[in-house]
Design a protein around this motif. Sequence first.
Motif, PDB file in Angstrom:
ATOM      1  N   GLN A   1    -118.769  95.886  67.641  1.00 43.89           N
ATOM      2  CA  GLN A   1    -118.714  95.181  66.364  1.00 43.89           C
ATOM      3  C   GLN A   1    -118.341  93.703  66.482  1.00 43.89           C
ATOM      4  O   GLN A   1    -118.888  92.872  65.738  1.00 43.89           O
ATOM      5  CB  GLN A   1    -117.769  95.926  65.422  1.00 43.89           C
ATOM      6  CG  GLN A   1    -118.286  97.312  65.039  1.00 43.89           C
ATOM      7  CD  GLN A   1    -117.323  98.094  64.172  1.00 43.89           C
ATOM      8  OE1 GLN A   1    -116.422  97.531  63.547  1.00 43.89           O
ATOM      9  NE2 GLN A   1    -117.487  99.422  64.142  1.00 43.89           N
ATOM     10  N   PRO A   2    -117.432  93.316  67.393  1.00 42.78           N
ATOM     11  CA  PRO A   2    -117.140  91.873  67.519  1.00 42.78           C
ATOM     12  C   PRO A   2    -118.368  91.063  67.914  1.00 42.78           C
ATOM     13  O   PRO A   2    -118.527  89.922  67.473  1.00 42.78           O
ATOM     14  CB  PRO A   2    -116.055  91.817  68.599  1.00 42.78           C
ATOM     15  CG  PRO A   2    -115.449  93.171  68.599  1.00 42.78           C
ATOM     16  CD  PRO A   2    -116.554  94.117  68.247  1.00 42.78           C
ATOM     17  N   PHE A   3    -119.236  91.624  68.754  1.00 44.48           N
ATOM     18  CA  PHE A   3    -120.434  90.896  69.179  1.00 44.48           C
ATOM     19  C   PHE A   3    -121.398  90.701  67.999  1.00 44.48           C
ATOM     20  O   PHE A   3    -122.030  89.655  67.868  1.00 44.48           O
ATOM     21  CB  PHE A   3    -121.113  91.647  70.325  1.00 44.48           C
ATOM     22  CG  PHE A   3    -120.269  91.740  71.559  1.00 44.48           C
ATOM     23  CD1 PHE A   3    -120.173  90.664  72.443  1.00 44.48           C
ATOM     24  CD2 PHE A   3    -119.553  92.894  71.842  1.00 44.48           C
ATOM     25  CE1 PHE A   3    -119.387  90.748  73.586  1.00 44.48           C
ATOM     26  CE2 PHE A   3    -118.766  92.979  72.984  1.00 44.48           C
ATOM     27  CZ  PHE A   3    -118.679  91.906  73.853  1.00 44.48           C
ATOM     28  N   LEU A   4    -121.485  91.729  67.152  1.00 45.27           N
ATOM     29  CA  LEU A   4    -122.332  91.588  65.970  1.00 45.27           C
ATOM     30  C   LEU A   4    -121.780  90.509  65.044  1.00 45.27           C
ATOM     31  O   LEU A   4    -122.533  89.678  64.507  1.00 45.27           O
ATOM     32  CB  LEU A   4    -122.420  92.928  65.221  1.00 45.27           C
ATOM     33  CG  LEU A   4    -123.148  92.892  63.881  1.00 45.27           C
ATOM     34  CD1 LEU A   4    -124.590  92.432  64.048  1.00 45.27           C
ATOM     35  CD2 LEU A   4    -123.106  94.268  63.211  1.00 45.27           C
ATOM     36  N   LEU A   5    -120.468  90.511  64.852  1.00 45.04           N
ATOM     37  CA  LEU A   5    -119.846  89.503  63.997  1.00 45.04           C
ATOM     38  C   LEU A   5    -120.111  88.099  64.537  1.00 45.04           C
ATOM     39  O   LEU A   5    -120.407  87.167  63.774  1.00 45.04           O
ATOM     40  CB  LEU A   5    -118.335  89.768  63.913  1.00 45.04           C
ATOM     41  CG  LEU A   5    -117.541  88.788  63.041  1.00 45.04           C
ATOM     42  CD1 LEU A   5    -118.007  88.839  61.593  1.00 45.04           C
ATOM     43  CD2 LEU A   5    -116.045  89.106  63.137  1.00 45.04           C
ATOM     44  N   ARG A   6    -120.041  87.948  65.864  1.00 47.21           N
ATOM     45  CA  ARG A   6    -120.269  86.636  66.471  1.00 47.21           C
ATOM     46  C   ARG A   6    -121.696  86.150  66.220  1.00 47.21           C
ATOM     47  O   ARG A   6    -121.913  84.984  65.899  1.00 47.21           O
ATOM     48  CB  ARG A   6    -119.981  86.709  67.973  1.00 47.21           C
ATOM     49  CG  ARG A   6    -120.214  85.394  68.685  1.00 47.21           C
ATOM     50  CD  ARG A   6    -119.934  85.526  70.162  1.00 47.21           C
ATOM     51  NE  ARG A   6    -120.236  84.297  70.873  1.00 47.21           N
ATOM     52  CZ  ARG A   6    -120.167  84.146  72.182  1.00 47.21           C
ATOM     53  NH1 ARG A   6    -119.786  85.191  72.943  1.00 47.21           N
ATOM     54  NH2 ARG A   6    -120.460  83.001  72.759  1.00 47.21           N
ATOM     55  N   VAL A   7    -122.668  87.064  66.342  1.00 48.60           N
ATOM     56  CA  VAL A   7    -124.065  86.681  66.095  1.00 48.60           C
ATOM     57  C   VAL A   7    -124.251  86.230  64.653  1.00 48.60           C
ATOM     58  O   VAL A   7    -124.938  85.249  64.363  1.00 48.60           O
ATOM     59  CB  VAL A   7    -125.007  87.852  66.430  1.00 48.60           C
ATOM     60  CG1 VAL A   7    -126.435  87.533  65.978  1.00 48.60           C
ATOM     61  CG2 VAL A   7    -124.987  88.147  67.919  1.00 48.60           C
ATOM     62  N   LEU A   8    -123.613  86.941  63.734  1.00 41.08           N
ATOM     63  CA  LEU A   8    -123.736  86.577  62.319  1.00 41.08           C
ATOM     64  C   LEU A   8    -123.111  85.219  62.039  1.00 41.08           C
ATOM     65  O   LEU A   8    -123.604  84.458  61.189  1.00 41.08           O
ATOM     66  CB  LEU A   8    -123.091  87.659  61.442  1.00 41.08           C
ATOM     67  CG  LEU A   8    -123.737  89.042  61.480  1.00 41.08           C
ATOM     68  CD1 LEU A   8    -122.960  90.021  60.616  1.00 41.08           C
ATOM     69  CD2 LEU A   8    -125.197  88.964  61.000  1.00 41.08           C
TER      70      LEU A   8
END
Length: 682
Positions: free
Chosen positions: A478-485
């Motif tokens: 989930q942190p990686f998804l947040l970073r992409v967003l």
Amino acid sequence: MNRDVNTPRHSAKGRLPAAGDVMLMSAYDERVTMRAWESLLEGRNPSNRSSLPVRSTINDSWQRCATGGIDAQRNEAPIETDKDAVEALARSRPELLAAARRPFRAIGKLLDGTGAMLMLADGEGVLIDVIGDKKTISDGMDIHLGVGGKWTEDVVGTNGIGTALWTGEPVFVHAAEHFCAGIKAWTCAGAPIRDPYDGKVIGVVDLSGYPDIFRPHNIALVTAAAREIEQALADAQNEERTRLLEAFIASASRYRSNDGVMIIDRHGRAIYSSNVPAAERKRVGDMIRGGPESCRLPELSNSGFLDSIVTTLPKDMQSCHICPLELDGDVRGAAFVFPKSDDSRTVAIGSRIASQQVKDESALIIGESPALRAAVDIACKIGETEDVTSLLIEGETGVGKELFARLIHAASRKSANNPFIALNCGAVTKELFGSELFGHVGGAFTGASREGKPGVFELASGGVLSLDEIGEMPLDMQPFLLRVLEERAVNRLGDSRLRPVDVRLVASTNRDLKVEVANGRFRKDLFYRISTVSICVPPLRERGSDSLLLIEHFNRKLADRRASPPLRFSNQALDALLAYRWPGNVRELRNLVERLHLLSNTGLVGLEDLPSDVTEPAQDRTTPQTDATDAVFSLEDAERQAIRSALRAEHGNLSKVAQRLGVSRPTLYRKLEQFGIKRGFI
């Protein structure tokens, strides 16, 4: 004598008999008239008809009767004697009877003891009401001059009713002027009643009795009564037209002003038209009146009529929406909405098949309930703005969350022609999540492709990425998804280079993510990032009668795919389907319709063809239990109980009651009146 009685021979409306006819009547000689009749029957009538000593109206009628083979010695008219059939006959002409009620009451009170009777016949010459002198009414039954008697020229010869129907004009027939011998002891005067809508003859008012009641002004009396009935019909039609327009506005208030709209009444007549070319109106009218037998029902007595129209629409009219219009709880008309194709993103809600009209049929959303409309409104607004780059769609399994993601994509001016990529997070293993989302370079991990692979973010760049069941995403991803967003760029696995992406993320879930956050299974910062705007897709059980619209939609779609007629459903089966809770929502409904198509042998779905879960539904364990006294035995019972329960739950707030039931406020008002439920009921 095969001429259509509804086609008047003359165009004059309400014309009284010619002066020559009245003058001849004043010099009426029964012996001369009888000799002329006998001469006609013996074949001795001269070729010059004007030389006969009878009026032209009578002479012409006699000629029709003689050439038509009418039995001149007949003593009575045919009559329907079955009580149920007679009652059904009266029920089939409610508008005509209602329009005649006032003049018949007024005149009927004056006829007692006069030897006269006033009668109402329908367009087929069948008597449907008789009032007047009691003895005369009793004597009239000797020749079947009573309710159920048929008095057209082609069965009983020259008479006030049949000849008025044939000529389309007021007519009096006195004594020996009747063609059949058994009726010559009577005198009658008839005036046709025309439908104010199209001028067709739909009935006759007739004053009859023994010859001594004859007065030349009798015909003026029945003509005046006929005109009063026509005015009452016109008033009733105008009132029904207004009410149907109001019903359309209430149920389809979101149609666009440039859409074509045509409203028909229960007889299939166009009573309102806007932005519909005359040729199109004629096509629809011809289809209703002259199409397959299933489309020739005389009244919109139930939704089966509309179903039959839907299944016979020409291919170039398949985009037409059909909306049934209810008055006092009955389907009394229908609205045809022809969407304009110049702006295919605009929602056309309020039709029988309310759909998002987009080029991509995968974004088709069926329904017309307020709860669904609200969700569609939000999706369309989001689709039309570029400010919202991520959002959350919440709803139970099977409600159609991906359809809303596709709707947002299709409604977007920016991304409608760009990619739509969908990924179900619940179908991806934990080990492959990073690769599926962000991609990888060649040899990044064991089993990675040599050439490398873009992830769904890169594939969806410029368009929409739908991440279904985002609650299933591993916590460490989930942190990686947040970073992409946040950065709007991705690093492929094994690569340090940032790759810019322009993606609108539509996340969806059947879980309560707030609970997941509280339990530590979903990151709070990611939840707030994706839920700036959220859409709650209502479950099918909260969408009112949308289940019936969906059944119709899937029924037609499967029938087209299989090149077979659509299934027909009994009323009991539809009641059960409407009362069912649909725990599997739209997906379950679609699967059931497909199963019925596969297993049906007759094309008719009855209660016995439905699964036991539908016919004997157990209480949904996830929903509040209701009392045993709330058991549903019919659709009407279900509606009444649902309204009462909603009133209790919302403490009489009708706006909230309508929203809870999935109906419009005007529909709720009509239902309250129909069931006699007071607003203050708690």
